[in-house]
Design an enzyme around this catalytic site. Structure first.
Site, PDB file in Angstrom:
ATOM      1  N   HIS A 112      27.715  -1.510 -51.193  1.00  0.00           N
ATOM      2  CA  HIS A 112      28.863  -0.911 -51.885  1.00  0.00           C
ATOM      3  C   HIS A 112      28.860  -1.212 -53.381  1.00  0.00           C
ATOM      4  O   HIS A 112      29.910  -1.245 -54.016  1.00  0.00           O
ATOM      5  CB  HIS A 112      30.192  -1.356 -51.263  1.00  0.00           C
ATOM      6  CG  HIS A 112      30.239  -1.161 -49.784  1.00  0.00           C
ATOM      7  ND1 HIS A 112      30.702  -2.117 -48.916  1.00  0.00           N
ATOM      8  CD2 HIS A 112      29.861  -0.111 -49.018  1.00  0.00           C
ATOM      9  CE1 HIS A 112      30.617  -1.671 -47.675  1.00  0.00           C
ATOM     10  NE2 HIS A 112      30.107  -0.463 -47.719  1.00  0.00           N
ATOM     11  N   HIS A 137      25.768   6.737 -40.328  1.00  0.00           N
ATOM     12  CA  HIS A 137      26.425   7.504 -41.392  1.00  0.00           C
ATOM     13  C   HIS A 137      25.472   7.713 -42.563  1.00  0.00           C
ATOM     14  O   HIS A 137      24.661   6.854 -42.898  1.00  0.00           O
ATOM     15  CB  HIS A 137      27.729   6.858 -41.831  1.00  0.00           C
ATOM     16  CG  HIS A 137      27.596   5.580 -42.603  1.00  0.00           C
ATOM     17  ND1 HIS A 137      27.490   5.551 -43.986  1.00  0.00           N
ATOM     18  CD2 HIS A 137      27.595   4.281 -42.212  1.00  0.00           C
ATOM     19  CE1 HIS A 137      27.422   4.291 -44.393  1.00  0.00           C
ATOM     20  NE2 HIS A 137      27.480   3.507 -43.344  1.00  0.00           N
ATOM     21  N   ASP A 159      23.843   1.122 -38.444  1.00  0.00           N
ATOM     22  CA  ASP A 159      24.467   0.967 -39.755  1.00  0.00           C
ATOM     23  C   ASP A 159      23.926  -0.311 -40.379  1.00  0.00           C
ATOM     24  O   ASP A 159      24.297  -1.410 -39.982  1.00  0.00           O
ATOM     25  CB  ASP A 159      25.987   0.888 -39.596  1.00  0.00           C
ATOM     26  CG  ASP A 159      26.727   1.049 -40.916  1.00  0.00           C
ATOM     27  OD1 ASP A 159      26.082   0.944 -41.978  1.00  0.00           O
ATOM     28  OD2 ASP A 159      27.956   1.265 -40.881  1.00  0.00           O
ATOM     29  N   ASP A 217      22.995   0.454 -47.022  1.00  0.00           N
ATOM     30  CA  ASP A 217      24.207   0.985 -46.395  1.00  0.00           C
ATOM     31  C   ASP A 217      24.460   2.416 -46.856  1.00  0.00           C
ATOM     32  O   ASP A 217      25.128   2.627 -47.857  1.00  0.00           O
ATOM     33  CB  ASP A 217      25.392   0.084 -46.750  1.00  0.00           C
ATOM     34  CG  ASP A 217      26.666   0.451 -46.015  1.00  0.00           C
ATOM     35  OD1 ASP A 217      26.588   1.210 -45.043  1.00  0.00           O
ATOM     36  OD2 ASP A 217      27.741  -0.023 -46.416  1.00  0.00           O
ATOM     37  N   GLU A 250      31.933   8.060 -43.415  1.00  0.00           N
ATOM     38  CA  GLU A 250      32.212   6.799 -42.709  1.00  0.00           C
ATOM     39  C   GLU A 250      32.912   5.815 -43.623  1.00  0.00           C
ATOM     40  O   GLU A 250      33.821   5.085 -43.200  1.00  0.00           O
ATOM     41  CB  GLU A 250      30.902   6.197 -42.174  1.00  0.00           C
ATOM     42  CG  GLU A 250      31.066   4.936 -41.329  1.00  0.00           C
ATOM     43  CD  GLU A 250      30.946   3.639 -42.112  1.00  0.00           C
ATOM     44  OE1 GLU A 250      31.089   2.571 -41.506  1.00  0.00           O
ATOM     45  OE2 GLU A 250      30.693   3.696 -43.343  1.00  0.00           O
ATOM     46  N   GLU A 251      32.486   5.777 -44.884  1.00  0.00           N
ATOM     47  CA  GLU A 251      33.001   4.782 -45.822  1.00  0.00           C
ATOM     48  C   GLU A 251      34.464   5.024 -46.200  1.00  0.00           C
ATOM     49  O   GLU A 251      35.096   4.162 -46.811  1.00  0.00           O
ATOM     50  CB  GLU A 251      32.142   4.759 -47.092  1.00  0.00           C
ATOM     51  CG  GLU A 251      30.669   4.402 -46.874  1.00  0.00           C
ATOM     52  CD  GLU A 251      30.441   2.926 -46.598  1.00  0.00           C
ATOM     53  OE1 GLU A 251      31.435   2.184 -46.423  1.00  0.00           O
ATOM     54  OE2 GLU A 251      29.276   2.502 -46.553  1.00  0.00           O
TER      55      GLU A 251
END
Length: 412
Positions: free
Chosen positions: A373, A214, A296, A235, A268-269
Site C-alpha cells: 500500500h 484481486h 493475496d 499486493d 478489493e482494496e
C-alpha cells in the site's frame, strides 16, 4: 417495528455524520468490518457480534480512510466489506451474522470430529503438471502488472490494466483444446471490472471450483483520485501472477469434470467490492460452489522461504485440512496458522454467502511485506518467485484434483 429500527439507525447515522466537515452526506457506505478496527477508528457500531468479532456500521469516506489506515498499520488490508446497499433494518444484519455463526459452529464441529481426516493420493498427471510451472513466468507477470502507475479501482483509468490483462488471458486460453471463456464483470459499487475465466466442466458443469485474487492496487489509502503511485507488486500482482501461471498449465491438461473458474477481482482494496457482488450473485443463483481459493500476496517470504501461512478465521476447516493433505502429497512446505480478522481479503465475501473458502498467504501478518500500500511495493531482492510458485501449485492441484473428484465439504 422494522420502520422504528430503521429510523433509529438513520438518526444515529445522521448524528455520526454531523461532526464531519467537507464530506458529501450522500457519500456513505454500509460495511461489515473487524470489530476491533471499528472501535479503534472511533466509528459508531450499529450492530456488533462479539463471537464473530464483526461489526456493522454506516461510514463516510473519512471513516473509511481511518479504518483502512488502522488495518494497514497492522499489516492487513482494509478489514471491511462494503455492502451493495444499506440494509433496510437491523434484523437483516442480525440474520446475516447468525448465518455466519452457524458456519463457524459447523467448522468447529468439523475440527473436533474430523480434523486431519483427509488424505490425497498422488496423481502422476498432477505431479508432472506441477513440474511445468515456472517462477520466471510469475516474475514476468508481476513486472508487467506493477509497471502500471496504479491499478486503483477509483482512479482516472480504473480499467486500463483490466482491459490489457484480459486480452493477454484471451490470447493464452486460445491455445486450449477445449472452449475457455473470458468475460469482464461490471459492478455497481466501482467502475472497475473483474475478470472471469471459465472452463466448463465435462461431466459436472454445475459444480464449481473457484480460484481467485484481486487485481487492483492502492497506495496511502488511495484517497485522492488514485493520483498516488500504487505499483502493488506484492499486493496483489503476485497473487494475480501465481493464478495466471496455474491457468497456463491447467489448459494444457484434460478438461476438468467440474467447472473451474478463475477470478481477478476489482476493488478489493476498497471493501471487497468485486468479490462481494460476485459471491452474492452466485448465492442468488444457487450455484453449487465446491471450493473457493483466494491468493493475496504470495512472493515475500517473511517467515522464511517455503514457510507459508493458512488463514484460519472466516475460512473452511475442511479446506484447511485439504491444504495440509495436498502439502503432504505434492508441496512439502511448512504451513503456519494465523488469523486476519473479517474482510482482510476476498475470501470473506464467499464465506459470508456460505461457501467453503481457503486463503493461504506468503507469511504471518506480522511478517508480511511492510511496504504494501505504498509506492515502495515493487520487485526487489527480498522477493522470491520460487516462494510465489508454491501458490501456483496450490491453485493447480485444486483445479486438477478437486476439479476431477467428488470431494466436497461435509459439515457436522
Amino acid at each position: 417495528m422494522k420502520n422504528i429500527i430503521l429510523i433509529i439507525t438513520l438518526i444515529i447515522s445522521q448524528n455520526v455524520f454531523s461532526h464531519i466537515s467537507n464530506v458529501d452526506p450522500n457519500s456513505i457506505t454500509a460495511v461489515y468490518a473487524d470489530l476491533d478496527i471499528l472501535k479503534k477508528a472511533n466509528v459508531p457500531v450499529l450492530y456488533a457480534d462479539q463471537n464473530l468479532n464483526v461489526g456493522y456500521a454506516i461510514i463516510t469516506g473519512k471513516m473509511e480512510a481511518r479504518i483502512s489506515a488502522l488495518a494497514h498499520e497492522q499489516g492487513r488490508c482494509g478489514n471491511y466489506e462494503a455492502l451493495d446497499e444499506i440494509p433496510q433494518n437491523i434484523s437483516t444484519v442480525a440474520n446475516n451474522f447468525a448465518f455466519m455463526n452457524q458456519i463457524q459452529s459447523k467448522n468447529q464441529n468439523y475440527e473436533m470430529l474430523a480434523k486431519n481426516s483427509i488424505e490425497v493420493a498422488e496423481n502422476p498427471l498432477i505431479t508432472e503438471a506441477l513440474k511445468n510451472l515456472k517462477p520466471d513466468n510469475i516474475k514476468a507477470t508481476v513486472t508487467y502488472l506493477s509497471a502500471f502507475p496504479t491499478r486503483f479501482n477509483k482512479g482516472n483509468t480504473p480499467n486500463l490494466h483490466v482491459d490489457d490483462f484480459s486480452e493477454k488471458i484471451k490470447a493464452l486460453v486460445a491455445t486450449a483444446a477445449y472452449p475457455v471463456t473470458v468475460d469482464l464483470i461490471s459492478h455497481n459499487k466501482t467502475p472497475q471490472k473483474s475478470i472471469r475465466v471459465t472452463i466448463k466442466g465435462s461431466t459436472k458443469p454445475d459444480e464449481y471450483v473457484i480460484l481467485g485474487g484481486h487485481l487492483d492496487s492502492i497506495s496511502g489509502g488511495g484517497f485522492g483520485g488514485g493520483s498516488k503511485l500504487a505499483p502493488g507488486a506484492d499486493d496483489n500482482a503476485s497473487g494475480s501472477a501465481s493464478l495466471l501461471e496455474a491457468l497456463r498449465i491447467l489448459i494444457t491438461q484434460a478438461q476438468p469434470q467440474r467447472t473451474v473458474e478463475f477470478f481477478w477481482y476489482a476493488g478489493e482494496e476498497s471493501g471487497l467490492l468485486g468479490s462481494a457482488e460476485i459471491a452474492a450473485s452466485y448465492k442468488a443463483q444457487s450455484k453449487n460452489v465446491i471450493s473457493v481459493l483466494q491468493l493475496d500476496m504470495t512472493m515475500f517470504p517473511g517467515d522464511g522461504v517455503f514457510r507459508i501461512t493458512s488463514i484460519n478465521d472466516f475460512t473452511s476447516a475442511w479446506l484447511r485440512d485439504y491444504l495440509k493433505a495436498i502439502n503432504t502429497t505434492y508441496l512439502n512446505v511448512e504451513i503456519l496458522d494465523d488469523k486476519c480478522g473479517y474482510g482482510c481479503s476476498d475470501h470473506a465475501s464467499w464465506f459470508r454467502n456460505g461457501y467453503p473458502t481457503l486463503m493461504p498467504t506468503e507469511a504471518k501478518f506480522k511478517s508480511i511485506f511492510k511496504y504494501i500500500h505504498t509506492d515502495k511495493d515493487v520487485i526487489s531482492s527480498v522477493m522470491n518467485f520460487d516462494h510465489a510458485l508454491v501458490f501456483s501449485k496450490i491453485a493447480l492441484v485444486m483445479a486438477m484434483d478437486l476439479g476431477n473428484s467428488s470431494q466436497k465439504e461435509v459439515l457436522f
